[in-house]
Structure formats: structure tokens, C-alpha cells
Scaffold this motif. Sequence first.
Motif, PDB file in Angstrom:
ATOM      1  N   TYR A  45       0.680  -0.906   0.240  1.00 44.32           N
ATOM      2  CA  TYR A  45      -0.278  -0.115  -0.043  1.00 44.32           C
ATOM      3  C   TYR A  45       0.741   1.524  -0.369  1.00 44.32           C
ATOM      4  O   TYR A  45       1.462   1.137   0.656  1.00 44.32           O
ATOM      5  N   TRP A  46       0.150   2.600  -0.231  1.00 43.33           N
ATOM      6  CA  TRP A  46       0.604   3.876  -0.424  1.00 43.33           C
ATOM      7  C   TRP A  46      -0.286   4.482   0.299  1.00 43.33           C
ATOM      8  O   TRP A  46      -1.307   4.473  -0.026  1.00 43.33           O
ATOM      9  N   ALA A  47      -0.236   5.703   1.159  1.00 41.30           N
ATOM     10  CA  ALA A  47      -1.108   6.630   2.222  1.00 41.30           C
ATOM     11  C   ALA A  47      -0.677   7.242   1.632  1.00 41.30           C
ATOM     12  O   ALA A  47       0.559   7.826   0.853  1.00 41.30           O
ATOM     13  N   ALA A  48      -1.584   8.544   1.204  1.00 39.90           N
ATOM     14  CA  ALA A  48      -1.564   9.767   0.724  1.00 39.90           C
ATOM     15  C   ALA A  48      -2.120  10.645   1.238  1.00 39.90           C
ATOM     16  O   ALA A  48      -3.310  10.195   1.766  1.00 39.90           O
ATOM     17  N   ALA A  49      -1.942  11.689   1.588  1.00 46.49           N
ATOM     18  CA  ALA A  49      -2.560  13.414   2.636  1.00 46.49           C
ATOM     19  C   ALA A  49      -2.987  14.015   1.335  1.00 46.49           C
ATOM     20  O   ALA A  49      -4.042  14.508   2.068  1.00 46.49           O
ATOM     21  N   ASP A  50      -2.748  14.090   0.032  1.00 41.18           N
ATOM     22  CA  ASP A  50      -3.583  15.046  -0.602  1.00 41.18           C
ATOM     23  C   ASP A  50      -4.077  14.335  -1.717  1.00 41.18           C
ATOM     24  O   ASP A  50      -2.720  13.761  -2.807  1.00 41.18           O
ATOM     25  N   ARG A  51      -4.348  15.002  -2.720  1.00 39.17           N
ATOM     26  CA  ARG A  51      -4.512  14.420  -3.914  1.00 39.17           C
ATOM     27  C   ARG A  51      -3.742  14.306  -4.991  1.00 39.17           C
ATOM     28  O   ARG A  51      -3.381  13.175  -5.520  1.00 39.17           O
ATOM     29  N   ARG A  52      -2.275  15.872  -5.013  1.00 37.95           N
ATOM     30  CA  ARG A  52      -1.586  15.289  -5.948  1.00 37.95           C
ATOM     31  C   ARG A  52      -0.681  14.091  -5.733  1.00 37.95           C
ATOM     32  O   ARG A  52      -0.519  13.502  -6.482  1.00 37.95           O
ATOM     33  N   GLN A  53      -0.656  13.989  -4.164  1.00 40.51           N
ATOM     34  CA  GLN A  53       0.062  12.852  -3.718  1.00 40.51           C
ATOM     35  C   GLN A  53      -0.559  11.817  -4.177  1.00 40.51           C
ATOM     36  O   GLN A  53       0.311  10.913  -4.855  1.00 40.51           O
ATOM     37  N   ALA A  54      -2.069  10.756  -4.557  1.00 35.78           N
ATOM     38  CA  ALA A  54      -2.831   9.986  -4.577  1.00 35.78           C
ATOM     39  C   ALA A  54      -2.206  10.144  -6.205  1.00 35.78           C
ATOM     40  O   ALA A  54      -1.731   8.494  -6.627  1.00 35.78           O
ATOM     41  N   LEU A  55      -2.580  11.313  -6.786  1.00 34.21           N
ATOM     42  CA  LEU A  55      -2.586  10.993  -8.561  1.00 34.21           C
ATOM     43  C   LEU A  55      -1.125  10.840  -8.676  1.00 34.21           C
ATOM     44  O   LEU A  55      -1.373   9.603  -9.438  1.00 34.21           O
ATOM     45  N   GLU A  56      -0.089  11.198  -8.481  1.00 35.03           N
ATOM     46  CA  GLU A  56       1.470  11.029  -8.562  1.00 35.03           C
ATOM     47  C   GLU A  56       1.734   9.287  -8.019  1.00 35.03           C
ATOM     48  O   GLU A  56       2.473   9.052  -9.318  1.00 35.03           O
ATOM     49  N   ILE A  57       1.074   8.792  -7.353  1.00 31.17           N
ATOM     50  CA  ILE A  57       1.615   7.449  -7.059  1.00 31.17           C
ATOM     51  C   ILE A  57       0.874   6.277  -7.932  1.00 31.17           C
ATOM     52  O   ILE A  57       1.239   5.845  -8.548  1.00 31.17           O
ATOM     53  N   LEU A  58      -0.507   7.026  -8.587  1.00 30.76           N
ATOM     54  CA  LEU A  58      -1.421   6.446  -8.906  1.00 30.76           C
ATOM     55  C   LEU A  58      -0.663   5.860 -10.924  1.00 30.76           C
ATOM     56  O   LEU A  58      -0.863   4.895 -11.259  1.00 30.76           O
ATOM     57  N   GLU A  59      -0.117   7.157 -11.300  1.00 36.25           N
ATOM     58  CA  GLU A  59       0.586   7.275 -12.359  1.00 36.25           C
ATOM     59  C   GLU A  59       1.627   6.682 -12.525  1.00 36.25           C
ATOM     60  O   GLU A  59       2.046   6.104 -13.225  1.00 36.25           O
ATOM     61  N   ARG A  60       2.248   6.508 -11.537  1.00 38.76           N
ATOM     62  CA  ARG A  60       3.809   6.065 -10.990  1.00 38.76           C
ATOM     63  C   ARG A  60       3.504   4.303 -11.616  1.00 38.76           C
ATOM     64  O   ARG A  60       4.265   3.283 -12.221  1.00 38.76           O
ATOM     65  N   HIS A  61       2.651   4.039 -10.414  1.00 41.71           N
ATOM     66  CA  HIS A  61       1.939   2.569 -10.413  1.00 41.71           C
ATOM     67  C   HIS A  61       1.254   2.317 -12.095  1.00 41.71           C
ATOM     68  O   HIS A  61       1.997   1.103 -12.454  1.00 41.71           O
ATOM     69  N   GLY A  62       0.702   2.447 -12.497  1.00 47.94           N
ATOM     70  CA  GLY A  62       0.474   2.559 -14.133  1.00 47.94           C
ATOM     71  C   GLY A  62      -0.591   1.574 -14.286  1.00 47.94           C
ATOM     72  O   GLY A  62      -1.001   1.598 -15.550  1.00 47.94           O
ATOM     73  N   ARG A  63      -1.225   0.802 -12.845  1.00 45.84           N
ATOM     74  CA  ARG A  63      -2.286   0.250 -13.334  1.00 45.84           C
ATOM     75  C   ARG A  63      -3.599   0.065 -11.963  1.00 45.84           C
ATOM     76  O   ARG A  63      -3.089   1.213 -10.879  1.00 45.84           O
ATOM     77  N   PRO A  64      -4.305  -0.316 -12.731  1.00 46.09           N
ATOM     78  CA  PRO A  64      -5.476   0.780 -11.563  1.00 46.09           C
ATOM     79  C   PRO A  64      -4.826  -0.092  -9.992  1.00 46.09           C
ATOM     80  O   PRO A  64      -4.044  -0.801 -10.117  1.00 46.09           O
TER      81      PRO A  64
END
Length: 450
Positions: free
Chosen positions: A135-154
Motif C-alpha cells: 500500500y501507499w498512503a496519500a494525504a492529498d490529491r496530488r500525491q495520490a494521483l502521482e502514486i497512481l500514475e507511477r504505478h501505471g495500473r489500477p
Amino acid sequence: MAPTTAFDAPPTPARILVVGGGGRENALGWALARCPGVEQVLVAPGNGGTADLAGCVQLSIAETDHQALAEACRLRAIDLVVVGPEAPLAAGLADRLRQEGVAVFGPGADGALLEASKRWAKELMQEAGVPTARYWAAADRRQALEILERHGRPLVVKADGLAAGKGVTVAESLEECRRAIEEVFAGRFQSGGSGGEAAAPSLVLEERLHGPEVSVFALTDGRGMVLLPPAQDHKRIGEGDTGPNTGGMGAYAPAPLLDAAGLEQVRRLVLEPVLAALRRRGIDYRGVIFAGLMLTEAGPRVIEFNCRFGDPECETLMPLLGPELASVLLACATGRLEAAPPLSIEPRCSACVIAAAEGYPGEVRRGDPIHAELGAGPALQLFHAGSRRGEDGRVVTAGGRVLAVVAQAGDFDTAFAQAYAALGQVAFEGMTFRRDIGHQVRTRLPVPRP
Ligand code: AMP
Ligand code: GLY
């Protein structure tokens, strides 16, 4: 209740208060009232069924009114409080009652973080070496979207904090993940945060796991534990496990998915390490730990922890538990589980089907009279959930999941046949239910609906 010395077995509580108003609390009240030595069970606030339970009295006190609950304990000489739902636990009800010297089955606000904060629970699991999804924790929207883009999969998107089972999105596409992230940070799942205060939204992104799910319950005094038979519930509204998620449309136990060796593995890999990690943080956890597991090809993985019994798993399990239940819960509450009598568990199959109101899990109609003519025998129970007694004395619908019908037999086909036959004796306008509950363990199944 007679005083005890350190060498005595914990006594049976004579007067028990069950806090909550759902099917789970109805089942708890019923199971505790039939334990020898229990003189009275009070249920607050209860529902349309709890006042009619033999040995039960309903108190119209909301689960949020800690002051009134504490007073009721004093006035009515309560020996044990069993807190059903997570919200009052997360809000510190158990702490408040313990300060007044009351024995409580249910963790304090610190232990309830296991359910109230996904992020906290993930950190604890990591620290304890408990198998769970990355898992990856995110405290704001930008951080969450960055984690997702880096991961590249849902990734699975989980809002932090209590969200009444609605804060999780298992997305199929990146676009769906992005939408779920936006919703969390738009504050859609804010329920007042883990400590009752309105915390800023945050979330956990998790890798997606695959496999069947099973619910395991450990009754604990913070050190020892008693495991209940594993149960499986049916979260989706539709037959064939389709459509939106619900609180659970039915359940069965014991789930053969997890045999005795599998359950031992869960104790060793999951429950004992978590209890040890809680103790290292100075948390004296007294109550039930509900591990929601996914049985993946690589072994069991924790999907979530809850600090309470599952609903409808509780309705399914209570009829299998022996007359020692009240003493065992008191022993958990007083930190003396090692001295408690062993909890006997009937080696039978238990089947539970939920009758829900029209519209569930969305907006539901309410106020429809409930007709239920079951002759509930020793192997058949009708537990009320979303119901209430109207001014004219009639019991009417008052929520999404209205009733739970539960039956026990030597095999699942018979248990489900009996539960469905009993459901045929129940009626209210707009009643809906799934006909395929327990499809994993039944050999006779209804023809699917078109
Ligand atoms: P929760 O509220 O954490 O129980 O999540 C609700 C449901 O989402 C679970 O019962 C699972 O079916 C699903 N779910 C949660 N986490 C995952 C995961 N990491 N992988 C696959 N499904 C998940
Ligand atoms: N039936 C699942 C739950 O109570 O969370």
C-alpha cells in the motif's frame, strides 16, 4: 455477581447491557440471554425485535449518548457491557465506561483505530509482519494521483476513517481510480474521522488481490484468544455476486474454505502478531478482532480489520456458540481469558439470509408493517435489524437490512432449505432477498433469475 479471587474462574455476568440497534445486537442479546446465570440482558437502543426477546429489555438510549449509558450501568448494576457497532467504540465509549469501573467487551478508542483508520491499521500490519496487500498512503490529491500514475495500473482506493463500508473502490481502470481519488478528497467519505473530530481527508492506495474472502473472529482479552468458526458473507446485492456492495445479504459458517489448519495459520500469521503489536503500542485490546481475509494463491492476506463482530456473520455464528459465551465475554473484558471455561461450539452448519427493504443499498422505503409468523425453534432464529415498533405497537421496517433468518442443520443444503422456508413466512411490502446465499456450499441451487 459474586466477588472472585485471582484463582476463581470468572463468574457469569448476571446483568448485561448490549449497545447497538442492528441484527448483530439482536443476535448478541439472544445468545447472551440464553446463557445460564444471565438474569437480564438490556439492549440500547435495540430495534423492533429486541423487546420481544425472552430475557431482554429495551432501553431507549442512543449509542452516542455515553453519559446516559454510563448512568444506566450504575442504576441497573450492569456487570458487563458488550458494544456492538464500531462508531461508539471509535468515539471512546468503552474508555468512558471503564473509567467508571464497568467491565466492557470492546476496545477503547486506541484499539478501535484498527478499523477506524485504514492507514493506522496498515502501519500496524507492516510493523507486525502481517501478510496484507502492498500500500501507499496519500494525504492529498496530488500525491495520490502521482502514486497512481507511477504505478501505471489500477489500485484499490480506500478512504481513511470510518465510511460505513462505502469508502473502498476496487477500480477496473485508471480513470475509475482517478475519479475515486477525487471523490475522497472532495470529502465524500468524511464521517467525523477516527477520533470523532472531522479529520482532513486522506487515503490508502492498495495493490489489488484475488481470491475468495472469509471472515475470522478472535475474542480476546489482549493476550489470549478464542477463535470462532470462519464465516463467509455475501457483500453484493445481486444473485451471482453482482451489483453494488451492501453490508452483507447473508452468510454461512463454518466456511470450509478455511479448515482447522488454515485457521491455525491465521492465528499464527495474523492474529497473534497483531495482538503483540497492539501491546507494544501500549494498547490493551479487549473485545473482538474481525480479520477480513482474502485467500490468495500465495496464502491468506488481510483485507481489513474491524473492531466488532461482522453483520450478518454475528447472526450466523451466535446460534453455534455454547452457554459459556457470557462468561467468556466477561473474561475478555476483565483480562482473565485464561481462567474462562472453554467456549463450546456446535459442529453444525449455520445459514443466514437477509431480508432487505426495496431500494437497498440505496435509499429505502420505510414504515411498512412486517408480518412474520415463524415458530422459531431451537434451530431457527429470526433476528430483527432495520425495524422499529410504531406507536400502535406494530413492528414496521426502518432501515435497509430489515431481518435476518438463520437456521442450523447437519449440512448446508438442509440449513439453507430451512432458512428459505422460514423466509417464506415473512413478508413486508418491497421485501427483497438473494436466493443464492451459500452457493459455494450448496448442491441444490435455484435456477438463476433472468
Ligand atoms: P473493506 O471495506 O476494506 O472490507 O473493502 C471492501 C471490499 O473491497 C472487500 O470486501 C474486498 O472485496 C474489496 N477489497 C478491499 N481491498 C482489496 C484489495 N486489496 N484487493 C481486492 N479487493 C479488495
Ligand atoms: N459483513 C461484513 C461486515 O460486517 O463488515
